[in-house]
Design an enzyme around this catalytic site. Structure first.
Site, PDB file in Angstrom:
ATOM      1  CE  LYS A 105     -12.953  -8.245   4.963  1.00 32.02           C
ATOM      2  NZ  LYS A 105     -11.609  -7.576   5.273  1.00 32.02           N
ATOM      3  CD  GLU A 148       1.990  -1.371   5.481  1.00 29.08           C
ATOM      4  OE1 GLU A 148       1.461  -0.123   5.160  1.00 29.08           O
ATOM      5  OE2 GLU A 148       1.348  -2.147   5.250  1.00 29.08           O
ATOM      6  NE  ARG A 175       2.419   2.166   0.950  1.00 27.68           N
ATOM      7  CZ  ARG A 175       0.882   2.058   0.547  1.00 27.68           C
ATOM      8  NH1 ARG A 175       0.266   2.055   1.644  1.00 27.68           N
ATOM      9  NH2 ARG A 175       0.748   1.977  -0.613  1.00 27.68           N
TER      10      ARG A 175
HETATM   11  C1  LIG Z   1       0.239  -1.263   1.982  1.00 33.86           C
HETATM   12  C2  LIG Z   1      -0.435  -2.498   2.250  1.00 33.86           C
HETATM   13  N1  LIG Z   1      -0.521  -3.216   3.499  1.00 33.86           N
HETATM   14  C3  LIG Z   1      -1.167  -4.323   3.906  1.00 33.86           C
HETATM   15  C4  LIG Z   1      -1.989  -4.644   2.934  1.00 33.86           C
HETATM   16  C5  LIG Z   1      -3.007  -6.100   3.106  1.00 33.86           C
HETATM   17  N2  LIG Z   1      -4.288  -5.893   3.125  1.00 33.86           N
HETATM   18  C6  LIG Z   1      -5.022  -6.225   1.884  1.00 33.86           C
HETATM   19  S1  LIG Z   1      -6.313  -6.053   2.285  1.00 33.86           S
HETATM   20  C7  LIG Z   1      -6.120  -5.596   3.743  1.00 33.86           C
HETATM   21  C8  LIG Z   1      -7.466  -4.954   4.641  1.00 33.86           C
HETATM   22  C9  LIG Z   1      -8.280  -3.836   3.811  1.00 33.86           C
HETATM   23  O1  LIG Z   1      -9.492  -3.465   4.643  1.00 33.86           O
HETATM   24  P1  LIG Z   1     -10.307  -2.482   4.280  1.00 33.86           P
HETATM   25  O2  LIG Z   1      -9.710  -1.373   3.313  1.00 33.86           O
HETATM   26  O3  LIG Z   1     -11.224  -2.040   5.355  1.00 33.86           O
HETATM   27  O4  LIG Z   1     -11.004  -3.416   2.918  1.00 33.86           O
HETATM   28  P2  LIG Z   1     -12.007  -4.497   3.251  1.00 33.86           P
HETATM   29  O5  LIG Z   1     -11.223  -6.052   3.087  1.00 33.86           O
HETATM   30  O6  LIG Z   1     -12.567  -4.804   4.842  1.00 33.86           O
HETATM   31  O7  LIG Z   1     -13.163  -4.357   2.474  1.00 33.86           O
HETATM   32  C10 LIG Z   1      -5.006  -5.328   4.207  1.00 33.86           C
HETATM   33  C11 LIG Z   1      -4.403  -5.200   5.253  1.00 33.86           C
HETATM   34  C12 LIG Z   1      -2.144  -3.967   1.706  1.00 33.86           C
HETATM   35  N3  LIG Z   1      -2.707  -4.530   0.582  1.00 33.86           N
HETATM   36  N4  LIG Z   1      -1.301  -3.214   1.489  1.00 33.86           N
END
Ligand SMILES: Cc1ncc(C[n+]2csc(CCOP(=O)(O)OP(=O)(O)O)c2C)c(N)n1
Length: 634
Positions: free
Chosen positions: A283, A360, A388
């Protein structure tokens, strides 16, 4: 002229040499850093998928092949490669490019929901549909992060995909070990074991030398891939998990080696059935400030953490105070410890905070379990993501009348993240839940007051909802009306014309509205209900003493607080008109919070104007009916 300026679509990308691709990746990173530091946005995730996105667009044929980005926060590189470089400077600005894929922007964009863990389900459906429609030449590609892979939906989809043996479906797991924070849970540990194994470098070398020698098409090649994989397996065990699902697996692959990625993706594409390609990325790659950022690898700039003066921070501080007194109070987050203001509590009471991953639904039912066993869980979650877990809140918590407190941050208009992130639904769906109590603090002092009241409720669930951003000034009540705060009475000489009830910070907007209306000779009583569910019965008597009731809320109008007030007055046979002001029941686009509220007609000036018109109409109706003039305040 830069290379990036010459890329009008994926086809241009296919003409570039390996050296040019390396140069292009550098140019993309420069644009990502320059733009997001100016406009705000998801920097770390996009820096990490530059090579992956280039490889995807060189191997697959979008828009014939369909690319689904899980969550969609990592689609900036895709935007830059699909003809949107010129507009990229408008990212997340009103009227400019959105921060997620957008069907209105490009034929290359498909899914814009931005709630995590859905990509595999979309991809499953798309692939099945193309098969049924007789379009076997299309491949569906899903790019999913290891964080999004912690969501239950992803696993429900995998369960089905494993059985759909001839779905042309390539699932790319972008495994950087991070969500907002290091990804947590059994799966994460499993993946981490692959990444941290000292022999991983040897594995990569092995793949690099073996893959290019693989045959070019069809299942026979898979034999080779399979042998490659078995070779890895001999060295490292953990990726057995994917194979055990019955889905073909390729990896782990260095996700910053574009050539290697292309090779793996071509093989996966040509296999003709569902394949998982496991790419290891970093990242923030290529930007040391992001790579080394310990909080979230610059997941977002500016940081989404609970900065001093924000609603989230006020909540976090008060939860600390409560936690010190009440050892039974525990906290739950769905992968958003810092943004929801729980970091302090986690540092002080590490055993009393549960980060469940992007899950969630599980968070809520797990909270039900904690409550059943005698604890008082505080589920800290962004308002939009609670949608959700509606059934879990209704049936698992509500039905059992369990003392769970939901702290809904980012309630109401959030701004630059657009339609999927506005927290404009909770005020309605939580109204449906029997026994649920909803608090809406108007200022910092009331966050503390209402949070304390909420955790004292022991016979059912409670919600405390507040918006994004900085908390405003504090306003003291001048009187009580039942359990509600009266903030203003009509100015001297003015009548009891309007009873204005403003939920949460909208009570403060109510004061501005009252000032404006006083200028037009309209007397206003401003009330902050504090609890928007149940609606305080004292409103019925107060309404009878006024000519018009107006409610203002930062929530969708359908089924929200205003509708609940109107119902209360109907039930009490109060014959005073009710005007409800809130957000139109639409998917509202992105812009700053102020811009979106203005477009929704929810500024003090706009609401004052609408109330003035309503009062004028009421006056002419009263004149026709020969109604007596309203009493003036003594
Ligand atoms: C249902 C839901 N909960 C929380 C989020 C907030 N959120 C956005 S990106 C993220 C982290 C995503 O991690 P990953 O899939 O590993 O992608 P990365 O950013 O590491 O590339 C979160 C928790 C979301 N978008 N949707």
């Amino acid at each position: 002229m830069t290379l990036l300026e010459c890329i009008n679509g994926p086809e241009d990308l296919k003409l570039l040499s390996q050296d040019q691709l390396t140069r292009l990746a550098g140019e993309i990173r420069d644009v990502l850093i320059e733009t997001t530091t100016r406009t705000s946005g998801h920097l770390g995730p996009n820096l990490g998928v530059v090579e992956l996105t280039i490889a995807i667009h060189r191997v697959f044929d979008s828009p014939k092949d369909k690319i689904v980005f899980d969550t969609g926060h990592q689609a900036y590189v895709h935007k830059l490669l699909t003809g949107r470089f010129a507009q990229f400077g408008t990212l997340r600005q009103r009227g400019g490019l959105t921060g997620y894929p957008s069907r209105a922007e490009s034929e290359h964009d498909l899914v814009e929901n931005s709630h995590a863990s859905t990509s595999l389900s979309y991809a499953d459906g798309l692939a099945k549909a193309y098969k049924l429609r007789g379009e076997p030449d299309r491949t569906v590609v899903a790019l999913i992060g290891d964080g999004a892979l912690t969501g239950g939906m992803a696993w429900e989809a995998l369960n089905n995909i494993a059985a759909a043996k001839d779905s042309r479906l390539v699932m790319i797991v972008n495994d950087n070990g991070w969500s907002y924070q290091p990804t947590i849970g059994g799966l994460a540990e499993h993946l981490a074991a692959i990444r941290v194994n000292p022999r991983y470098e040897h594995v990569l070398d092995y793949i690099k030398t073996s893959l290019p020698r693989a045959p070019l098409v069809g299942p026979p090649l898979y034999g080779t891939l399979h042998r490659v994989k078995k070779g890895i397996k001999d060295v490292i065990q953990p990726q057995v998990m994917f194979e055990d699902l019955g889905i073909k697996y390729v990896g782990p692959i260095d996700g910053h080696d574009e050539r290697l990625l292309e090779n793996a993706l071509r093989h996966a594409r040509d296999f003709g059935g569902p394949v998982i390609v496991h790419a290891i990325t970093k990242k923030g790659f290529g930007y040391p400030v992001a790579e080394q950022n310990e909080i979230d690898c610059l997941h977002q700039v500016p940081a989404a953490g609970a900065l001093p003066g924000t609603w989230s921070r006020v909540f976090g501080d008060e939860l600390m105070a409560i936690g010190t007194r009440r050892p039974d109070v525990v906290a739950i987050t769905a992968a958003m410890l810092h943004p929801t203001g729980l970091a302090q509590f986690a540092a002080a009471y590490p055993d009393r905070v549960y980060d469940v991953g992007i899950a969630e639904q599980h968070a809520v039912t797990s909270a039900a379990g904690l409550a059943m066993a005698g604890l008082h869980p505080v589920v800290a979650i962004y308002s939009t993501f609670l949608n959700r877990a509606f059934d879990q809140t209704l049936m698992d918590v509500g039905l059992h009348q369990l003392p769970v407190t939901f702290v809904l941050d980012r309630a109401g208009v959030t701004g630059l993240d657009g339609a999927s992130h506005h927290g404009m639904w909770d005020g309605s769906i939580m109204q449906l839940i029997p026994g649920m109590k909803i608090a809406a603090p108007r200022d910092a002092l009331r966050v503390a007051e209402l949070l304390n009241e909420a955790v004292e409720v022991s016979d059912g669930p409670t919600v405390v909802r507040f918006p994004k951003g900085k908390v405003g000034g504090e306003v003291e009540a001048i009187a009580k009306l039942g359990g509600m705060d009266v903030l203003r009475l009509p100015a001297a000489g003015l009548a009891d014309d309007v009873l204005l009830v403003g939920a949460g910070p909208m009570a403060l907007m109510g004061l501005e509205i009252a000032d404006r209306l006083a200028g037009h000779g309209i007397g206003v009583t401003v009330v902050d209900p504090r609890w928007t569910k149940p609606v305080d019965g004292a409103l019925a008597g107060a309404a009878r003493r006024h000519r018009l009731v107006a409610t203002v809320e930062d929530n969708g109008l359908v089924g929200g607080f205003g509708d609940a007030v109107a119902r209360l007055l109907r039930d009490h046979d109060v014959d005073v008109p009710v005007k409800t002001y809130g957000l139109p029941q639409e998917f509202l686009p992105h812009g700053t919070r102020e811009e979106v509220l203005e477009d929704a007609g929810l500024t003090s000036q706009q609401v004052a104007l609408r109330i003035t018109e309503a009062v004028a109409r009421r006056s002419s109706a009263e004149a026709q009916e020969g109604a007596p003039e309203p009493r003036t305040v003594e």
